[in-house]
Structure formats: C-alpha cells, structure tokens
Design a protein around this motif. Sequence first.
Motif, PDB file in Angstrom:
ATOM      1  N   MET A 130       3.250  17.144  18.576  1.00  0.00           N
ATOM      2  CA  MET A 130       4.012  16.696  17.415  1.00  0.00           C
ATOM      3  C   MET A 130       3.263  15.536  16.771  1.00  0.00           C
ATOM      4  N   GLU A 131       3.056  15.637  15.490  1.00  0.00           N
ATOM      5  CA  GLU A 131       2.229  14.670  14.746  1.00  0.00           C
ATOM      6  C   GLU A 131       3.062  13.915  13.717  1.00  0.00           C
ATOM      7  N   THR A 132       2.893  12.600  13.702  1.00  0.00           N
ATOM      8  CA  THR A 132       3.430  11.767  12.617  1.00  0.00           C
ATOM      9  C   THR A 132       2.253  11.024  12.007  1.00  0.00           C
ATOM     10  N   ARG A 133       1.966  11.287  10.737  1.00  0.00           N
ATOM     11  CA  ARG A 133       0.745  10.767  10.113  1.00  0.00           C
ATOM     12  C   ARG A 133       1.056   9.991   8.834  1.00  0.00           C
ATOM     13  N   GLN A 134       0.319   8.898   8.642  1.00  0.00           N
ATOM     14  CA  GLN A 134       0.400   8.138   7.401  1.00  0.00           C
ATOM     15  C   GLN A 134      -1.009   8.014   6.823  1.00  0.00           C
ATOM     16  N   ILE A 135      -1.156   8.431   5.589  1.00  0.00           N
ATOM     17  CA  ILE A 135      -2.465   8.429   4.927  1.00  0.00           C
ATOM     18  C   ILE A 135      -2.446   7.396   3.815  1.00  0.00           C
ATOM     19  N   ASN A 136      -3.461   6.561   3.791  1.00  0.00           N
ATOM     20  CA  ASN A 136      -3.600   5.509   2.779  1.00  0.00           C
ATOM     21  C   ASN A 136      -3.997   6.137   1.443  1.00  0.00           C
ATOM     22  N   LEU A 137      -3.094   6.115   0.465  1.00  0.00           N
ATOM     23  CA  LEU A 137      -3.380   6.750  -0.831  1.00  0.00           C
ATOM     24  C   LEU A 137      -4.381   5.960  -1.656  1.00  0.00           C
ATOM     25  N   ASP A 138      -4.607   4.685  -1.324  1.00  0.00           N
ATOM     26  CA  ASP A 138      -5.680   3.940  -1.993  1.00  0.00           C
ATOM     27  C   ASP A 138      -7.041   4.460  -1.544  1.00  0.00           C
ATOM     28  N   ALA A 139      -7.133   4.878  -0.267  1.00  0.00           N
ATOM     29  CA  ALA A 139      -8.405   5.364   0.281  1.00  0.00           C
ATOM     30  C   ALA A 139      -8.619   6.850  -0.001  1.00  0.00           C
TER      31      ALA A 139
ATOM     32  N   THR B 291       0.838  -1.202   0.000  1.00  0.00           N
ATOM     33  CA  THR B 291       0.000   0.000   0.000  1.00  0.00           C
ATOM     34  C   THR B 291       0.876   1.256   0.000  1.00  0.00           C
ATOM     35  N   ARG B 292       0.535   2.198  -0.859  1.00  0.00           N
ATOM     36  CA  ARG B 292       1.264   3.472  -0.902  1.00  0.00           C
ATOM     37  C   ARG B 292       0.723   4.393   0.186  1.00  0.00           C
ATOM     38  N   LEU B 293       1.653   5.014   0.909  1.00  0.00           N
ATOM     39  CA  LEU B 293       1.293   5.849   2.045  1.00  0.00           C
ATOM     40  C   LEU B 293       1.939   7.221   1.925  1.00  0.00           C
ATOM     41  N   LEU B 294       1.157   8.263   2.165  1.00  0.00           N
ATOM     42  CA  LEU B 294       1.705   9.610   2.296  1.00  0.00           C
ATOM     43  C   LEU B 294       2.083   9.787   3.760  1.00  0.00           C
TER      44      LEU B 294
ATOM     45  N   THR C 298      -6.307   6.679   7.776  1.00  0.00           N
ATOM     46  CA  THR C 298      -5.068   7.273   8.265  1.00  0.00           C
ATOM     47  C   THR C 298      -4.665   6.673   9.601  1.00  0.00           C
ATOM     48  N   PHE C 299      -3.379   6.611   9.817  1.00  0.00           N
ATOM     49  CA  PHE C 299      -2.809   6.224  11.098  1.00  0.00           C
ATOM     50  C   PHE C 299      -1.937   7.387  11.546  1.00  0.00           C
ATOM     51  N   VAL C 300      -2.231   7.936  12.726  1.00  0.00           N
ATOM     52  CA  VAL C 300      -1.506   9.118  13.199  1.00  0.00           C
ATOM     53  C   VAL C 300      -1.063   8.911  14.643  1.00  0.00           C
TER      54      VAL C 300
END
Length: 249
Positions: free
Chosen positions: A147-156, A129-132, A223-225
């Motif tokens: 402080m935020e670290t976020r990964q967004i699912n580019l498929d979704a 899965t590609r993640l931003l 997203t996972f943050v």
Amino acid sequence: MDELATEKQASSRYAEIQRDIESKIATGEWGPGTRIPPERELVELYNCSRMTVNKALSSLAASGMISRKRRSGSFVAPPRIEEPLMHIQDIHAEVLAIDRTYSFEITNRSIRKATDQLDARHVGVPIGTRLLTLEVMHYADNLPFTMETRQINLDAVPQVERLQFKDEPPGSWLLHNVPFTEGEHSIRAVSADAILAKRLQVVERTACISVARRTWLDGQLITFVRLIYPGDRHRFVVRFNSSTQPGVS
C-alpha cells in the motif's frame, strides 16, 4: 521405553512431518494460500499425537512457510520477496519478475499545500508548497502487494498535476521520467490495525514493514512516499562490501 528414547522418537516424528509438509509446498502440491488440513486430520494421517503435529506446524510457521490464523487454521504462505534497499525498486517490474500478474488501483487523489511548519518538515518541503497526494494499492495476482501513500512536489514536477496514471503507477512514471540525485530510505515495523488489515487482507495486528522514502534533485524534494508491506510476504536485503565501512572488520 525410557524417557530419553521417547523424547527422541517424538522429535524425529515431528521433523518427519515437517519435511513431508515442506515437500508438498516445495513441489507445488500445496500452493500459496492452500489451507493445511486441520490438526485432527494430520494426527490421523501421520498416526501421532496432536502435540507432535502442533510442534511441526509451529516450526513451519516460524520459518515463514505457513501462516497460522486463529480460528481459521494454517495456510501455505506466499513466497517471501526480497526487496533490495540500495536502490529504488519499480514495483510493477518487481511483481512481473516473480511471475505474477500486476495491477494497481489509485484509491485517492488530491492536491494540497504544506500548511504548517510541522507538516512541511515531515514531508521535506517549504511551507506553502503544493503537493499531489496519491494513495495507491499494488496487487500481485489480485493479492495486495504493498500500500502506497505518495506526495509529489508540484514545484519540482509540475507536469504530474494533469496526469491521471491510468496505465502506469506513479512510482514507475517518476522512475522513467524524473531524474534524482539523492535518496533516503527509513524502515520501521508497524502492527496492522483493523483498517490496514482489511486493506492488505491480513489478520489484524499482523506485523508489517513500513518503508518511507524521499528523493531529491539537486536539493529539491521530488517525492515523499510511504510503502507498507505485509511482513510475512517480504523481506528486505542490503548488500554491501568492505569499502562501505572502511576500517571495520
């Protein structure tokens, strides 16, 4: 004067000093970040022993009204902000609600793939899965708020790949533009290492609160943050009623 009377007098004196300092903080005479006079000055001001002053300051620190830093002194602590956990907070709106100036900075932005089973399971997506991936620092009056670290699912959410988030932080944009059907919070305490302490502008080994959050839309991760808050500036609140725990009294 007997020993019991002396003890009562000392206890009364330290409580009096504590109330006086509390009053200065409550009225705004000593605002957040103000350095409390050194103990030797307080001893002269209140005409008491250093032990009595130290006891008053220790009590104020335990209540969260001041923070004590080794070799730096004591400072008025920022007011603790209550963070409800039963819904997702918009950090931008949250800072404005406490009458502070909000700003944010994206310190890192990249696109990657979930490359192995452990990584994919940790984020909550299939392998490949590609993640931003975004690292964001949020500020309240130029003081680090979280402080935020976020990964967004580019498929979704494929449209975020072209967004630079110059005017609106990623979390706010997602709340305003992407629906979700399910969410999860996971909370733990962490101790600030040298790098985290520098970024959050706290003393090394300060207790911090780490909140990991996942949101899904119909079973697909959005997203996972992970948000890391300075522990002395925040407290988290869950409000519930009897219907959430049937049979428990």
